[in-house]
Design an enzyme around this catalytic site. Structure first.
Site, PDB file in Angstrom:
ATOM      1  N   LYS A 150       4.201   0.244   5.329  1.00 51.34           N
ATOM      2  CA  LYS A 150       4.853  -1.060   5.497  1.00 51.34           C
ATOM      3  C   LYS A 150       6.182  -0.932   6.260  1.00 51.34           C
ATOM      4  O   LYS A 150       6.672  -1.906   6.830  1.00 51.34           O
ATOM      5  CB  LYS A 150       5.128  -1.706   4.132  1.00 51.34           C
TER       6      LYS A 150
HETATM    7  C1  LIG Z   1      -0.487  -2.354   2.529  1.00 51.68           C
HETATM    8  C2  LIG Z   1      -1.220  -1.081   2.446  1.00 51.68           C
HETATM    9  C3  LIG Z   1      -2.568  -0.966   2.859  1.00 51.68           C
HETATM   10  C4  LIG Z   1      -3.377  -2.145   3.330  1.00 51.68           C
HETATM   11  O1  LIG Z   1      -2.973  -2.610   4.596  1.00 51.68           O
HETATM   12  P1  LIG Z   1      -3.400  -4.080   5.069  1.00 51.68           P
HETATM   13  O2  LIG Z   1      -2.655  -4.281   6.326  1.00 51.68           O
HETATM   14  O3  LIG Z   1      -2.933  -5.006   3.982  1.00 51.68           O
HETATM   15  O4  LIG Z   1      -4.862  -4.091   5.229  1.00 51.68           O
HETATM   16  C5  LIG Z   1      -3.174   0.284   2.796  1.00 51.68           C
HETATM   17  N1  LIG Z   1      -2.510   1.361   2.320  1.00 51.68           N
HETATM   18  C6  LIG Z   1      -1.233   1.293   1.898  1.00 51.68           C
HETATM   19  C7  LIG Z   1      -0.567   2.503   1.358  1.00 51.68           C
HETATM   20  C8  LIG Z   1      -0.538   0.074   1.966  1.00 51.68           C
HETATM   21  O5  LIG Z   1       0.731   0.019   1.535  1.00 51.68           O
END
Ligand SMILES: *Cc1c(COP(=O)(O)O)cnc(C)c1O
Length: 497
Positions: free
Chosen positions: A111
């Site tokens: 993120k």
């Molecule tokens: C948010 C997240 C995801 C999923 O990503 P999306 O963009 O919501 O599909 C996968 N792995 C981790 C560690 C995340 O923090």
């Protein structure tokens, strides 16, 4: 570049409006209104991560000047914010498989890539709007997003950030990451309840007309930084171009040759960015959408029926525990050639019945590009162990789900393309699961998560990311715990006194 909503093509908005607003007024999501097909096809952007970001952002942020974009990119992606100078380094796992590591940012979660730059895009957009407001970001978090948002927004002028987390609903490390957060404009509040209570509390604040009016009068505007904001999606397109360029530079690929990307998916943001990269002309063969036991998406891609009426599992890959993937709406809009009435219809059915079905034509377009399957917890742990033993490469549970689904794909399809697995978290963010996968967990009974981190590092020789290693010496700065019903009152006291 102008944008419109997936549910109404009548109203155009500039990039800065789109980033300030987040959600379109009709409840839809903003998407580019112009044809972006093959914008880069003949001329793939080149350069280091920052140069690629400036180049790609410039195509989409029509009302941002080049210096504004350059400023945002250099403030977000530099040696203070990311531990690796490549920003998203690409590791080779085996002959045909690579891992794109998206977790070298300040909180060791993927993120960070979007949330490091979003605050700068928001401040620029706010300046352009001419309204002199202080923006207050409200975020309810079940883990990674909260800490990432705190690091992104800390000490950004003109912004305050409040993060609410369920007191007992996050891991010890995640809690420690948040309660030790530094910065003059940050507030971290534990809520006595679960994630749903916390999220409901935030929604009630957003929907409370009275509070919003009072805050506006005092010069504040509430906003969220959630993953449907175009300003979070756009930064994710960059690393797909980066990874491809690396394979070409290192001689694994001829320019123009296609690759597969395998994406551990929750809200469909990451993989949607891959879709847009392909629209722009990046040579992608298949997009492999990996789900965990909450396998709504793999069922959908294989059958055309989206059905959220099913049990919810708390899996070892919690960031993928999602039954409604909001960003999917954007993909459906693109696949149906911008048919906003069709989108309205499907989304109404989803709201009413929790279920909708694609027509044959849209389904075959979806399946032409996407392939999907899922991995359960047992397969996830097995994959962590197997990959470590065979290739000396340590995966976190989310990335392991993706690796396992790639194995399932390769067992079924005769495909010789190289594959890149998106690695979305450091294995040290989920030390408990990683260590359980590798060793007899009875050896570590009673150890705290911080102690487990050190143990895992001693055993594997893989260093703990700096931000996690330092947690132990940080002071707890945020102690507040409140009842969910008190959230609106608490916010007003904090801002209006
Ligand atoms: C948010 C997240 C995801 C999923 O990503 P999306 O963009 O919501 O599909 C996968 N792995 C981790 C560690 C995340 O923090």
């Amino acid at each position: 570049m102008l944008y419109y909503s997936t549910r109404d093509r009548g109203n155009y908005a500039t990039a800065s409006r789109v980033i300030l607003k987040g959600l379109a007024p009709d409840g839809g999501l903003f998407v580019p209104a112009e044809n972006i097909k093959n914008l880069f096809k003949e001329n793939l952007p080149t350069g280091n991560y920052q140069e690629l970001a400036v180049n790609i952002f410039s195509q989409f942020l029509g009302d941002f000047s080049l210096p504004e974009i350059q400023f945002a990119v250099s403030a977000a992606y530099n040696f203070n914010t990311f531990e690796d100078p490549a920003i998203t380094p690409l590791s080779q796992v085996s002959e045909q498989t690579f891992s794109l590591e998206l977790w070298h940012g300040p909180t060791s979660a993927f993120k960070d890539i979007a949330l490091q730059v979003l605050p700068h895009l928001l401040t620029t957009a706010a300046l352009k709007s001419g309204e002199k407001k202080e923006y207050v970001i409200l975020t309810a978090t079940s883990g990674d997003t909260g800490k990432s948002a705190l690091e992104g927004f800390r000490d950004v002028p003109g912004m305050k950030i409040m993060v609410y987390f369920p007191e007992k609903g996050v891991s010890d490390i995640q809690k420690l990451q948040m309660t030790t957060q530094e910065g003059k404009n940050v507030h971290v509040i534990a809520v006595r309840g679960n994630f749903d209570d916390t999220q409901t509390g935030v929604k009630q604040i957003f929907n409370n007309h009275n509070i919003n009016t009072k805050l506006e009068r005092a010069g504040y505007r509430l906003t969220s930084a959630n993953s449907i904001n175009w300003g979070r999606l756009l930064p994710q397109i960059v690393y797909y171009f980066y990874a491809y360029g690396e394979l070409v530079t290192r001689g694994h690929l001829q320019e123009g040759e296609a690759v597969n990307f395998v994406v551990p998916t929750g809200n469909f943001g990451n993989i949607l960015a891959a879709y847009y990269a392909r629209r722009l002309g990046l040579p992608i063969n298949r997009l492999i959408c990996a789900a965990n036991q909450n396998n709504v998406l793999s069922d959908f891609i294989n059958s055309g029926q989206y059905n959220k009426n099913r049990p919810f599992y708390n899996s070892l890959s919690p960031s993928m525990d999602i039954l409604v993937s909001s960003n999917l709406e954007r993909l459906l809009f693109e696949l149906s050639d911008h048919d906003s009435e069709q989108i309205q219809y499907w989304m109404e059915l989803l709201l009413k019945n929790g279920l909708y079905c694609l027509d044959k034509k849209t389904l075959s377009k979806l399946q032409e590009l996407f392939w999907s399957d899922y991995a359960d917890d047992e397969e996830t742990l097995e994959t962590i162990a197997k990959t470590y033993r065979a290739h000396n490469y340590l995966l976190d549970p989310h990335s392991a789900v993706a690796k396992k689904v790639l194995e399932k794909y390769l067992a079924q399809e005769n495909d010789n393309h190289l594959s890149i697995v998106l690695s979305t978290a450091s294995p040290y963010k989920f030390t408990g699961s990683t260590i359980k996968a590798l060793y007899d967990s009875s050896l570590f009974k009673g150890l705290s998560e911080l102690e487990l981190m050190k143990t895992l590092s001693q055993k594997t020789g893989i260093p703990v990311p700096k931000n996690l290693a330092e947690l132990e010496d940080k002071q707890i700065l945020h102690h507040q715990v409140i009842e969910p019903q008190k959230m609106p009152e608490h916010l007003q006291k904090l801002l209006l006194n």
